[in-house]
Design an enzyme around this catalytic site. Structure first.
Site, PDB file in Angstrom:
ATOM      1  N   VAL A  30      46.120 -16.288  16.587  1.00 28.61           N
ATOM      2  CA  VAL A  30      45.802 -14.964  16.340  1.00 28.61           C
ATOM      3  C   VAL A  30      46.752 -14.203  15.283  1.00 28.61           C
ATOM      4  O   VAL A  30      46.575 -13.588  14.491  1.00 28.61           O
ATOM      5  CB  VAL A  30      45.809 -14.138  17.729  1.00 28.61           C
ATOM      6  CG1 VAL A  30      45.750 -12.542  17.515  1.00 28.61           C
ATOM      7  CG2 VAL A  30      44.531 -14.512  18.576  1.00 28.61           C
ATOM      8  N   LYS A 103      24.316 -11.494  28.644  1.00 25.38           N
ATOM      9  CA  LYS A 103      22.939 -11.725  27.920  1.00 25.38           C
ATOM     10  C   LYS A 103      21.753 -10.576  28.354  1.00 25.38           C
ATOM     11  O   LYS A 103      21.039 -10.274  27.584  1.00 25.38           O
ATOM     12  CB  LYS A 103      22.693 -13.018  28.353  1.00 25.38           C
ATOM     13  CG  LYS A 103      22.443 -13.386  29.766  1.00 25.38           C
ATOM     14  CD  LYS A 103      22.050 -14.783  30.215  1.00 25.38           C
ATOM     15  CE  LYS A 103      22.206 -15.147  31.535  1.00 25.38           C
ATOM     16  NZ  LYS A 103      23.436 -15.071  31.909  1.00 25.38           N
ATOM     17  N   GLU A 127      29.378 -14.802  21.783  1.00 24.15           N
ATOM     18  CA  GLU A 127      28.939 -16.003  21.809  1.00 24.15           C
ATOM     19  C   GLU A 127      28.632 -16.815  23.206  1.00 24.15           C
ATOM     20  O   GLU A 127      27.762 -17.536  23.385  1.00 24.15           O
ATOM     21  CB  GLU A 127      29.992 -16.724  21.116  1.00 24.15           C
ATOM     22  CG  GLU A 127      29.947 -18.184  20.910  1.00 24.15           C
ATOM     23  CD  GLU A 127      28.904 -18.654  20.015  1.00 24.15           C
ATOM     24  OE1 GLU A 127      27.742 -19.252  20.197  1.00 24.15           O
ATOM     25  OE2 GLU A 127      29.002 -18.196  18.651  1.00 24.15           O
ATOM     26  N   VAL A 130      24.906 -16.954  25.259  1.00 20.78           N
ATOM     27  CA  VAL A 130      23.897 -17.799  25.147  1.00 20.78           C
ATOM     28  C   VAL A 130      24.403 -19.390  24.987  1.00 20.78           C
ATOM     29  O   VAL A 130      25.372 -19.598  24.208  1.00 20.78           O
ATOM     30  CB  VAL A 130      22.977 -17.501  24.046  1.00 20.78           C
ATOM     31  CG1 VAL A 130      21.804 -18.705  23.724  1.00 20.78           C
ATOM     32  CG2 VAL A 130      22.175 -16.489  23.891  1.00 20.78           C
ATOM     33  N   ILE A 134      28.752 -23.880  23.824  1.00 22.81           N
ATOM     34  CA  ILE A 134      27.929 -24.383  22.825  1.00 22.81           C
ATOM     35  C   ILE A 134      28.107 -23.481  21.634  1.00 22.81           C
ATOM     36  O   ILE A 134      27.860 -22.288  21.658  1.00 22.81           O
ATOM     37  CB  ILE A 134      26.695 -24.932  22.981  1.00 22.81           C
ATOM     38  CG1 ILE A 134      26.360 -25.845  24.173  1.00 22.81           C
ATOM     39  CG2 ILE A 134      26.046 -25.375  21.443  1.00 22.81           C
ATOM     40  CD1 ILE A 134      24.900 -25.850  24.547  1.00 22.81           C
ATOM     41  N   ASP A 199      16.346 -15.299  32.749  1.00 23.97           N
ATOM     42  CA  ASP A 199      17.332 -15.798  32.069  1.00 23.97           C
ATOM     43  C   ASP A 199      17.153 -16.276  30.691  1.00 23.97           C
ATOM     44  O   ASP A 199      17.846 -15.867  29.574  1.00 23.97           O
ATOM     45  CB  ASP A 199      18.140 -16.644  33.043  1.00 23.97           C
ATOM     46  CG  ASP A 199      19.656 -17.381  32.269  1.00 23.97           C
ATOM     47  OD1 ASP A 199      20.436 -16.708  32.184  1.00 23.97           O
ATOM     48  OD2 ASP A 199      19.371 -18.269  31.644  1.00 23.97           O
ATOM     49  N   LYS A 203      17.809 -14.821  26.651  1.00 21.78           N
ATOM     50  CA  LYS A 203      18.789 -15.683  25.600  1.00 21.78           C
ATOM     51  C   LYS A 203      17.641 -15.770  24.368  1.00 21.78           C
ATOM     52  O   LYS A 203      18.120 -15.918  23.222  1.00 21.78           O
ATOM     53  CB  LYS A 203      19.006 -17.004  26.180  1.00 21.78           C
ATOM     54  CG  LYS A 203      20.009 -16.999  27.323  1.00 21.78           C
ATOM     55  CD  LYS A 203      20.175 -18.137  27.994  1.00 21.78           C
ATOM     56  CE  LYS A 203      21.216 -17.988  29.270  1.00 21.78           C
ATOM     57  NZ  LYS A 203      21.415 -19.276  29.912  1.00 21.78           N
TER      58      LYS A 203
END
Length: 436
Positions: A30, A103, A127, A130, A134, A199, A203
């Site tokens: 950072v 979500k 990020e 969903v 990944i 769910d 997404k």
């Protein structure tokens, strides 16, 4: 950089652990230390084991924590619509950056969050909302921003993928596979959000919004769960060299006037074993992206769990913290295309239909006539004995796979078939994806 953490459950606890264990590396990435200013929780007295955090940081006053002048970034892992929406809108309007894994909120009212971020000048990153760890949303939002994405097809719910994989491997029915998933911790005590597709639909809305530069909400997504998938459906799929997956599909299309549209849907579907998504088993997630210049891309990995989700959360925290130190903000929401969402009835799909019919001359012609009346073309027909399936010795089985047609026409075809005297029962109706 000081963080306000909202929620300290499975994901929040892992965020705290990673902040502690990787503090030196995170500070180097950072350009400044990441420090917890406070952690908002529902109950103060809860035993949190050996969590490496000062108990004095815990508070039940989430809004008060958000409003503190020494808070730079708000990290929300509580979930649900309210009070999370009010908290995050307040933070964003105050110019703070927000990282969320929520979500449901993003699909329900992501527009309000993006508007608040634009008003306050902070970043909104999600990020972790969903597919867990990944890296998926940032590639859609940034890496593929110079390309045109035509279709996104994904397995984005680990619980349903585990259940369907178990049914495929063992021949078990839905109830038995759900029991196994619950015993192993893959399914919640109340699995409704997973098995009924809520769910995955949330997404799908997020993926479609990013892929097609259009605000897509949960209400725009056609949703079907897996509770009606039977062991017979799975066996029928196997006989055709296929497997059944709960897919989220977002695709470009055109309306009757030639205007561009998008269609977003979640439902179980048969896919051939040659399709890359067919081999995604257990509780893993995978998303298959088709773009004009990049071609076909697949993102694969663990889509849930405390540690994988916390990994994605901290990736976002590093990004927004860097931006704040540099005095810049990420690119704002890209919703310029504003494409209309096409209703499910107009979506072009294919059906696999299994019928138990009377075994006498003219049956096949009568069934084919129903498809013809609805302007649905038949791709393949397989006929075999179905003796004993309804207690009648002279029954036969017809398995029909259609060509692409409007979903409403296919549904109307099945509806008329159910009313024919020669049709003893419609034993299976599944959509087909991926080409057969």
């Amino acid at each position: 950089m000081r963080l306000a953490l909202l929620g300290c459950g499975t994901v929040g606890s892992e965020v705290v652990r990673l902040l502690h264990e990787q503090s030196a590396d995170l500070a180097a990435r950072v350009g400044a230390p990441l420090e917890l200013a406070g952690i908002a929780v529902r109950r103060l007295g809860r035993d949190r084991g050996d969590l490496p955090v000062d108990p004095a940081l815990f508070t039940t006053d989430a809004l008060g924590l958000i409003k503190r002048d020494d808070v730079d970034v708000v990290v929300e892992v509580v979930g649900g619509i309210e009070p999370a929406r009010g908290w995050l809108v307040e933070a964003l309007r105050a110019g703070k950056s927000v990282v969320t894994a929520n979500k449901a909120l993003l699909a329900e009212d992501g527009g309000a969050l993006h508007d608040a971020a634009a008003e306050g000048g902070g970043d909104l990153y999600y990020e972790a909302a969903v597919a867990g760890a990944i890296p998926l949303l940032r590639p859609l939002r940034e890496s593929l921003h110079g390309d045109r994405i035509n279709r996104v097809t994904g397995i984005v719910n680990g619980t349903t993928n585990f259940i369907l994989s178990a049914m495929d491997a063992t021949g078990a029915g839905f109830a038995e596979a759900l029991d196994e998933a619950t015993e192993l911790g893959y399914a919640e005590a109340d699995p409704t959000a997973d098995v009924e597709g809520f769910d995955a639909a949330a997404k799908a809305a997020i993926l479609a919004s990013l892929a097609f530069h259009t605000r897509v909400g949960a209400a725009d997504v056609h949703r079907e769960g897996i509770t009606e998938v039977t062991a017979a459906d799975v066996a029928s799929a196997k006989a055709m060299g296929c497997t059944i997956k709960l897919l989220c599909i977002a695709a470009r299309g055109v309306d009757a006037a030639g205007g561009e549209t998008v269609n977003v849907r979640v439902h179980p579907a048969m896919i051939p074993l040659t399709h890359p998504l067919a081999s995604v088993g257990d509780a893993f997630n995978a998303v298959f992206v088709e773009a004009e210049a990049a071609g076909q891309l697949m993102f694969y990995g663990r889509g849930a769990g405390g540690a994988p989700t916390a990994s994605a959360v901290l990736g976002d925290v590093v990004a927004v913290a860097r931006n704040r130190l540099a005095g810049v903000r990420a690119a704002s929401e890209s919703a310029y295309a504003d494409l209309p969402v096409r209703p499910m009835g107009e979506a072009l799909t294919r059906y696999h239909v299994s019928l138990d019919v009377a075994d006498r001359p003219g049956v096949l012609a009568a069934v084919a006539g129903v498809f013809a009346r609805h302007d649905v073309s038949i791709a393949t027909v397989r006929q075999g004995s179905a003796a004993g399936t309804t207690g009648r010795a002279a029954d036969a089985e017809l398995v029909i796979v259609t060509h692409v047609a409007p979903d409403a026409a296919l549904a109307a075809t099945v509806g008329e078939l159910r009313g024919l005297d020669i049709v003893r029962s419609v034993t299976s109706v599944l959509r087909v994806e991926g080409g057969l």
